[in-house]
Design an enzyme around this catalytic site. Structure first.
Site, short mmCIF file in Angstrom:
data_model
loop_
_atom_site.label_atom_id
_atom_site.label_comp_id
_atom_site.label_asym_id
_atom_site.label_seq_id
_atom_site.Cartn_x
_atom_site.Cartn_y
_atom_site.Cartn_z
N CYS A 1 -7.50 -62.45 22.30
CA CYS A 1 -7.53 -61.00 21.99
C CYS A 1 -7.78 -59.89 23.43
O CYS A 1 -7.91 -61.36 24.41
CB CYS A 1 -8.83 -60.39 21.33
N PRO A 2 -6.78 -59.28 24.23
CA PRO A 2 -6.31 -58.23 23.25
C PRO A 2 -4.84 -58.31 23.18
O PRO A 2 -4.66 -57.39 22.48
CB PRO A 2 -6.42 -56.84 24.38
#
Lengths: 208, 78, 442
Positions: free
Chosen positions: B15-16
């Site tokens: 992530c992201p």
């Protein structure tokens, strides 16, 4: 001569007033308080910013461009010498010969260093790319002023021209880029507070 | 099998990046169409629903599979 | 004047405080900042000189504020802001500056060019011209804070699974990953993803720490947008969580911008509601080693290890010696990059750049000076205590064939703790030496 002296004085006062106005205007703007817990000491940071942090070996940029930096330092010492010389200009003829010739040399060296900076702005690709008309005008104005100062210390006949040029130079300070002389103090202070608070400068472990 | 128009492999992405890639990929399908993706970073379990809620797209499915991968289907609504 | 331009100018005015005006006024255009910038080092051209970039905003400022510029705009390069100029400013601020402040420390006047780049970012965000993905990521984080219930159940399920992995690798049946533990001493704020939860959980359990895991992530895309309103909303989730649980301190995962913002900015945004300390996980690791709370084997990592100073942690955060203390305790062959510490060269991944796919090529090109530094060390492991830096170093590793492994400090510490079993995904790094294993549990 008194007329020319008064003209120079008017230029000095206009310059000082202009700088004062800039100072007041900037001080009127908000100064964000920083209440984050300290790691270092902002005061030490400020002291560093104006002393060790200005040394030619303190930064990679000045190590890489040592000659250019020292040229700039010399040029600025010349400028402050010029201002000091102006303040005592009514007494130039009473100076001991040694002091008089020292002043001539200091102003001449300052002017030569200024001219070198002016030429660098024209010749060097990066500097040319960064420069504005104001930059060229400011560096040559101050350089010529210093050169004429040196000549006027040597030869009284140049005094009227010197005072006229002094008036123009001093009055121009707050109008153009030369006013960075005021913002230098703001900038290094903020620099010192920021990096001092974070214990980056001076860095306690490396004792830089 | 879903009716997805686009299949994306986000395995190994942290992530992201799955959200970044999803935001880019959704532009490749038409409104009303779906895309399906497989990811391994557990962060997508929160990030994908949050992204669909803020962008107004529809999260059709979000599931953790036996092999520990996370599969989700998003329908483009805007 | 369009509404976009009006908004942009209004935002510039609103930000115009003493430090920003100083930055806009102080530059002497000496050009000494050129080599300070990794973009310039990678591709030396005038447009890559920090002063040149800043000049693009100064021209707008002068047009609005300078007496001489109003009379003779050409003299000072003053220009009236229009849409193409705003687009150019936006591109400069989001794709050609990582806000690393290396130019500032190299400037004889100390001009804060990143402050001006932040001002532009704020102008772009307010006028709706900032990169969409950063806005999306910030808004998604805010959404999570508004109503964590939509993902909390799944999150807790994930944590349960991680807890099983934790027990498996540590051999400690009592090891836990507490969530929302009232009165815990430490609120540990991870990044999204197991890789910033499991290794610290190993350490916290070994140190018998009184901790709890945040249900939110530390990263804050509002910071990259220079949008204090969004950034505050993202941070508020964690401030509220810390207040609700009554923790003594917030410990931030290995993340540059999150540490810098929570340590140095958030206390100012939430003055009066901020009674806890903020530390980086790196500082906590150092304390555990110093106090003997965790045992690390200094011979566990024989390969050459180098450390990349994240700009947000070192130059902008003051964490300079702390990571080195930890690394020197776990790595046998620690090698410094040159230059390093406050003079470290930015890897090119900061300022939100790694999330901006449209600028990937530019970002990787600007990573060349860092790639060269890494190569010169001859190290096989590059440690970075920032997720964005790790992502960028991973990309430049591939692009410039560096053949290194990128890792976090905590991962190395856990490796040096010699657990009975390796962490998932780290199997290849571990050399299991029978009786040497698990000394950390003693």
């Amino acid at each position: 001569m008194l007329t020319f002296q008064l003209l120079a004085l008017a230029g000095l006062l206009a310059g000082l007033y202009g700088i004062y106005i800039r100072y007041i205007e900037t001080k009127r703007r908000a100064l964000p308080a920083d209440n984050s817990p300290l790691k270092g000491n902002p005061s030490h940071g400020i002291a560093y910013a104006f002393t060790k942090g200005m040394m030619p070996w303190a930064k990679e940029s000045t190590r890489l461009h040592m000659i250019a930096y020292l040229r700039g330092i010399g040029f600025h010492i010349g400028i402050f010498t010029s201002i000091g010389a102006l303040l005592i200009s009514p007494f130039w003829r009473n100076l001991p010969p040694l002091l008089s010739s020292t002043l001539i040399w200091a102003l001449t060296i300052g002017a030569l260093l200024g001219a070198a900076g002016g030429l660098m702005r024209i010749i060097e690709h990066n500097l040319r790319g960064l420069s504005l008309p104001d930059d060229y005008f400011a560096v040559w104005l101050v350089t010529v002023w210093m050169a004429v100062s040196a000549v006027a210390v040597w030869n009284e006949a140049w005094m009227p021209a010197y005072y006229v040029l002094s008036a123009i130079t001093l009055a121009y300070i707050p109008l153009g880029k030369i006013r960075h002389c005021l913002y230098f103090f703001f900038s290094r202070t903020f620099f010192g507070k920021f990096f001092g608070r974070r214990a980056v400068f001076p860095h306690p472990e490396s004792m830089k | 099998m879903s009716e997805a128009k686009l299949f994306l492999d986000f395995k190994g992405l942290l992530c992201p990046m799955p959200v970044v890639k999803l935001a880019q990929a959704i532009k490749q399908i038409q409104i009303g169409e779906m895309l399906e993706a497989v990811a391994t970073d557990p962060g997508v379990m929160a990030d994908i629903p949050a992204w669909t809620r803020t962008t107004g797209n529809e999260l059709v499915t979000l599931e953790k599979r036996e092999d520990k991968t996370i599969r989700f289907v998003v329908k483009r609504a805007k | 004047m369009t509404e976009t331009i009006q908004l942009a100018l209004k935002t510039l005015e609103a930000q115009l405080n003493q430090p920003l005006e100083t930055a806009l006024e102080a530059c002497a255009r000496c050009g000494l900042c050129a080599e300070a910038c990794h973009y310039y080092r990678a591709e030396p051209k005038v447009e890559h000189i920090p002063a040149f970039r800043a000049e693009q905003l100064r021209s707008v400022y002068r047009y609005e504020h300078d007496f001489l510029s109003r009379l003779f705009p050409v003299w000072t390069g003053a220009k009236k802001l229009d849409e193409p100029m705003l687009a150019n400013l936006t591109e400069i601020a989001f794709s050609q500056c990582t806000l690393c402040r290396r130019c500032t420390v190299n400037c004889p006047l100390g001009v804060d060019t990143p402050l001006m780049m932040r001002a532009i970012r704020a102008m772009a965000t307010a006028s709706g011209t900032a990169p969409e993905i950063l806005v999306m990521l910030a808004d998604a984080a805010i959404e999570k804070g508004k109503d964590p219930s939509f993902y909390k159940e799944m999150f807790l399920e994930q944590i349960k699974e991680m807890e099983e992995q934790l027990r498996d690798v540590t051999g400690d049946e009592n090891a836990t990953i507490p969530v929302e533990k009232q009165g815990a001493k430490i609120l540990y704020v991870p990044l999204a993803g197991a890789h910033t939860i499991l290794p610290p959980a190993v350490v916290f359990n070994a140190a018998k720490e009184d901790w709890t895991l945040s249900i939110f992530e530390a990263s804050n895309y509002g910071v990259f947008l220079a949008d204090v309103n969004r950034a505050k909303q993202v941070a508020k989730r964690i401030v509220d969580e810390a207040n609700r649980l009554g923790v003594k301190e917030i410990v931030i995962a290995e993340c540059g911008h999150a540490y810098a913002s929570y340590r140095w900015d958030v206390p100012n945004w939430f003055a009066g509601q901020f009674d806890f300390k903020v530390r980086s996980l790196i500082e906590v690791l150092g304390d555990y080693i110093r106090e003997g709370k965790i045992k690390v084997d200094p011979t566990a990592i024989p390969e050459g290890v180098t450390y990349h100073d994240s700009c947000n942690l070192a130059r902008n955060g003051g964490l300079i010696e702390e990571p080195r203390y930890v690394l020197k305790n776990v790595a046998q062959d620690f090698r410094e990059m040159t230059p390093n510490k406050d003079e470290a060269i930015c890897c090119g991944g900061g300022g939100g750049l790694v999330a901006l796919a449209e600028y990937a090529e530019r970002r990787i090109a600007a990573g060349k000076p860092k790639a060269d530094q890494i190569k010169q060390t001859g190290a096989k492991v590059v440690v970075a205590a920032c997720e964005n830096c790790r992502l960028q170093i991973g990309d430049i590793n591939e692009h410039y064939n560096l053949n290194v492994k990128t890792t976090a400090i905590t991962d190395l510490v856990v490796r040096a703790m010699r657990l009975p079993k390796p962490l998932p995904g780290h199997e290849a790094e571990y050399l299991f030496e029978g009786e040497g294993a698990a000394i950390a549990r003693e």
